[in-house]
Design an enzyme around this catalytic site. Structure first.
Site, PDB file in Angstrom:
ATOM      1  N   GLU A  41       0.852  -1.205   0.000  1.00  0.00           N
ATOM      2  CA  GLU A  41       0.000   0.000   0.000  1.00  0.00           C
ATOM      3  C   GLU A  41       0.878   1.241   0.000  1.00  0.00           C
ATOM      4  O   GLU A  41       1.999   1.225   0.524  1.00  0.00           O
ATOM      5  CB  GLU A  41      -0.907   0.010   1.233  1.00  0.00           C
ATOM      6  CG  GLU A  41      -2.044  -0.985   1.127  1.00  0.00           C
ATOM      7  CD  GLU A  41      -2.929  -0.983   2.367  1.00  0.00           C
ATOM      8  OE1 GLU A  41      -2.711  -0.129   3.265  1.00  0.00           O
ATOM      9  OE2 GLU A  41      -3.816  -1.848   2.448  1.00  0.00           O
ATOM     10  N   GLN A  99      -9.550   4.331 -23.461  1.00  0.00           N
ATOM     11  CA  GLN A  99     -10.946   3.880 -23.431  1.00  0.00           C
ATOM     12  C   GLN A  99     -11.800   5.102 -23.098  1.00  0.00           C
ATOM     13  O   GLN A  99     -12.170   5.326 -21.954  1.00  0.00           O
ATOM     14  CB  GLN A  99     -11.107   2.772 -22.405  1.00  0.00           C
ATOM     15  CG  GLN A  99     -10.592   1.449 -22.948  1.00  0.00           C
ATOM     16  CD  GLN A  99     -10.793   0.338 -21.952  1.00  0.00           C
ATOM     17  OE1 GLN A  99     -10.084   0.246 -20.965  1.00  0.00           O
ATOM     18  NE2 GLN A  99     -11.777  -0.502 -22.200  1.00  0.00           N
ATOM     19  N   LYS A 194      -5.560   3.412 -41.879  1.00  0.00           N
ATOM     20  CA  LYS A 194      -5.230   2.358 -40.892  1.00  0.00           C
ATOM     21  C   LYS A 194      -6.495   1.764 -40.281  1.00  0.00           C
ATOM     22  O   LYS A 194      -7.445   2.495 -40.006  1.00  0.00           O
ATOM     23  CB  LYS A 194      -4.361   2.959 -39.775  1.00  0.00           C
ATOM     24  CG  LYS A 194      -4.110   2.033 -38.594  1.00  0.00           C
ATOM     25  CD  LYS A 194      -3.385   2.740 -37.449  1.00  0.00           C
ATOM     26  CE  LYS A 194      -4.243   2.823 -36.207  1.00  0.00           C
ATOM     27  NZ  LYS A 194      -3.581   3.452 -35.061  1.00  0.00           N
TER      28      LYS A 194
END
Ligand code: R5P
Length: 318
Positions: A41, A99, A194
């Site tokens: 952590e 994304q 592409k």
């Protein structure tokens, strides 16, 4: 007249860049301890008073992306609880940007999730560079300054000389970027057709425009697996191109990127220092691969100074 003190802190993501920014600002990095608990952590302890201060945290979320992101969130939380006046996340590389929309069913919009996390932790503004998609700025309900590395590349590329230059967009999505290079360098543009077949495989079609006998500059935001740039360069060469230069802001060089790029007809690869190239030992391959790292620290330093003094940052886009 700004009365709050500017305090610049660095996480562990890219210490060289942080030092270079501090040097440009002529302002030493402030004291902070960022470490790990035995279970992995993240632990953070600020070693000086930040109450009411104008805090800048230099922490690009470059690889290791997850660690660097959680470290940034932890630092923001720490400064918020220590009553900082304003917290700016300086993240020249914004990880998880790819994304940015749901282009097929049952997928996340991670760029928005990450924006929510950064905002939710208590960030007041974001300073970033060449976001993969400009609209990510709108994922935040706080000010976002999205700088461009283009002026740094163009300064360098002017020295290669040659009147016969073409800015070649490696895909249709990059055509605006190529056009911006063409405007500044007074040259023509061409576009590679592409199609992405998978995360690490691209299919290249025709080149739209004339590259025969020309010196080619291929600008892009990211080199990840290197497939896009390598295939674009090969296609340009097939069409009779001369020397080929790549200019990509964020050089991630994932997987077998060096093999792909090594097999492409390239004169030089230009990237910036938004990424920590010492991680994974990537930097040690740069000389053999003819990769130059140009620093965007002066640009970021200037932006930090301007934000602190409430001056226009859009000046830096010109
Ligand atoms: C695509 O939209 C991006 O601008 C880059 O061309 C892409 O992320 C590069 O990825 P790779 O190096 O894996 O082809």
């Amino acid at each position: 007249m700004k009365t709050s003190m500017m305090k610049v802190f660095a996480g562990t993501a890219n210490p060289k860049l942080a030092e270079a920014i501090a040097e440009h600002l002529d302002h030493p990095l402030c004291e902070i301890n960022v470490g790990r608990f035995p279970d992995g952590e993240i632990s953070v302890k600020v070693e000086e008073d930040v109450r009411g201060s104008d805090v800048f945290i230099i922490q690009p979320t470059c690889p290791p992306v997850n660690d660097n992101l959680v470290e940034l969130l932890t630092m923001v939380d720490c400064f918020r609880r220590a009553s900082a006046g304003r917290i700016t996340a300086v993240m020249p590389y914004y990880g998880y940007a790819r994304q940015d929309r749901k282009d097929e069913g049952r997928t996340p919009i991670t760029a928005k999730l990450v924006a929510n996390l950064i905002y939710g932790a208590g960030t007041n503004r974001v300073l970033t560079m060449d976001l993969h998609a400009g609209q990510i700025q709108g994922f935040f309900d706080i000010p976002v300054d999205n700088l461009m590395a283009r002026p740094v590349f163009i300064d360098y590329l002017k020295s290669i000389g040659g009147e016969n230059i073409v800015a070649l967009a490696p895909d249709v999505g990059s055509s605006k970027r190529a056009l911006a290079y063409a405007k500044k360098m007074h040259c023509e543009i061409a576009i590679v057709e592409k199609r992405r077949e998978s995360g690490d495989k691209v299919h290249i079609g025709h080149i739209i425009g004339d590259v025969q006998g020309k010196t080619i500059i291929i600008p892009d935001d990211i080199i990840a697996t290197g497939g896009t740039m390598a295939e674009a360069a090969k296609e340009a060469k097939k069409n009779g191109a001369g020397d080929i230069y790549l200019a990509a802001t964020h050089g991630l060089f994932c997987g077998n990127a060096f093999d792909k790029l090594g097999g492409a007809p390239l004169k030089e690869i230009l990237v910036t220092d938004t990424i920590n190239h010492d991680v994974n030992g990537n930097g040690s391959r740069f000389a053999e691969m003819n990769i130059q790292v140009l620093s965007v620290a002066p640009l970021l330093g200037e932006a930090i100074d301007r934000i602190h003094h409430d001056k226009s940052v859009s000046f830096l886009f010109r």
